[in-house]
Design a protein around this motif. Structure first.
Motif, PDB file in Angstrom:
ATOM      1  N   MET A   1       0.852  -1.176   0.000  1.00 50.92           N
ATOM      2  CA  MET A   1       0.000   0.000   0.000  1.00 50.92           C
ATOM      3  C   MET A   1       0.899   1.240   0.000  1.00 50.92           C
ATOM      4  O   MET A   1       1.853   1.331   0.764  1.00 50.92           O
ATOM      5  N   SER A   2       0.566   2.179  -0.862  1.00 55.84           N
ATOM      6  CA  SER A   2       1.390   3.389  -0.976  1.00 55.84           C
ATOM      7  C   SER A   2       1.070   4.357   0.168  1.00 55.84           C
ATOM      8  O   SER A   2       0.052   4.242   0.847  1.00 55.84           O
ATOM      9  N   ASN A   3       1.955   5.310   0.355  1.00 52.91           N
ATOM     10  CA  ASN A   3       1.731   6.339   1.370  1.00 52.91           C
ATOM     11  C   ASN A   3       0.458   7.125   1.081  1.00 52.91           C
ATOM     12  O   ASN A   3      -0.279   7.479   1.995  1.00 52.91           O
ATOM     13  N   GLN A   4       0.188   7.403  -0.190  1.00 56.49           N
ATOM     14  CA  GLN A   4      -1.016   8.146  -0.558  1.00 56.49           C
ATOM     15  C   GLN A   4      -2.270   7.358  -0.204  1.00 56.49           C
ATOM     16  O   GLN A   4      -3.233   7.905   0.310  1.00 56.49           O
ATOM     17  N   GLN A   5      -2.255   6.055  -0.462  1.00 58.97           N
ATOM     18  CA  GLN A   5      -3.407   5.219  -0.130  1.00 58.97           C
ATOM     19  C   GLN A   5      -3.629   5.189   1.380  1.00 58.97           C
ATOM     20  O   GLN A   5      -4.764   5.247   1.856  1.00 58.97           O
ATOM     21  N   LEU A   6      -2.539   5.106   2.126  1.00 64.22           N
ATOM     22  CA  LEU A   6      -2.630   5.103   3.585  1.00 64.22           C
ATOM     23  C   LEU A   6      -3.175   6.438   4.085  1.00 64.22           C
ATOM     24  O   LEU A   6      -4.046   6.476   4.959  1.00 64.22           O
ATOM     25  N   ASP A   7      -2.686   7.530   3.522  1.00 64.38           N
ATOM     26  CA  ASP A   7      -3.196   8.863   3.887  1.00 64.38           C
ATOM     27  C   ASP A   7      -4.684   8.978   3.587  1.00 64.38           C
ATOM     28  O   ASP A   7      -5.447   9.522   4.386  1.00 64.38           O
ATOM     29  N   ASP A   8      -5.102   8.477   2.435  1.00 63.14           N
ATOM     30  CA  ASP A   8      -6.510   8.522   2.054  1.00 63.14           C
ATOM     31  C   ASP A   8      -7.376   7.720   3.029  1.00 63.14           C
ATOM     32  O   ASP A   8      -8.460   8.164   3.418  1.00 63.14           O
ATOM     33  N   LEU A   9      -6.901   6.546   3.430  1.00 64.35           N
ATOM     34  CA  LEU A   9      -7.646   5.720   4.377  1.00 64.35           C
ATOM     35  C   LEU A   9      -7.754   6.410   5.739  1.00 64.35           C
ATOM     36  O   LEU A   9      -8.816   6.395   6.370  1.00 64.35           O
ATOM     37  N   ASN A  10      -6.656   7.011   6.180  1.00 66.53           N
ATOM     38  CA  ASN A  10      -6.675   7.722   7.456  1.00 66.53           C
ATOM     39  C   ASN A  10      -7.620   8.916   7.400  1.00 66.53           C
ATOM     40  O   ASN A  10      -8.341   9.197   8.360  1.00 66.53           O
TER      41      ASN A  10
ATOM     42  N   LYS B   1     -11.223   7.673   7.551  1.00 63.28           N
ATOM     43  CA  LYS B   1     -11.564   7.268   8.916  1.00 63.28           C
ATOM     44  C   LYS B   1     -11.859   8.500   9.766  1.00 63.28           C
ATOM     45  O   LYS B   1     -12.842   8.529  10.505  1.00 63.28           O
TER      46      LYS B   1
END
Length: 78
Positions: free
Chosen positions: A1-10, A13
């Motif tokens: 998972m990319s940093n952008q995807q992680l940022d989007d998920l956070n 939430k």
């Protein structure tokens, strides 16, 4: 998972938590325009957070939220 995807998920939430706090759905929140801010003292201590909404966007949704006369919702820091 990319940093952008992680940022989007956070972000999603966090947005879902805000919507829940406001008593509206995540989809309804996504239709609104708003800014976050803080009420703090001169020494920088934060007393409250707030969300100020654009009163011209999502008027029916805004009626569901307990806003003051400035279209602002205040809440305590965690």
């Amino acid at each position: 998972m990319s940093n952008q995807q992680l940022d989007d998920l956070n972000q999603e939430k966090a947005d879902r938590e805000v919507a829940n706090m406001l008593g509206i759905t995540y989809k309804e929140l996504s239709e609104l325009e708003y800014d976050f801010g803080d009420v703090d003292s001169k020494d920088g201590q934060i007393y409250q957070h707030y969300i100020q909404f654009n009163p011209e966007v999502g008027k029916d949704i805004l009626k569901k939220i307990d806003l003051d006369s400035d279209n602002t919702f205040y809440f305590d820091p965690k």
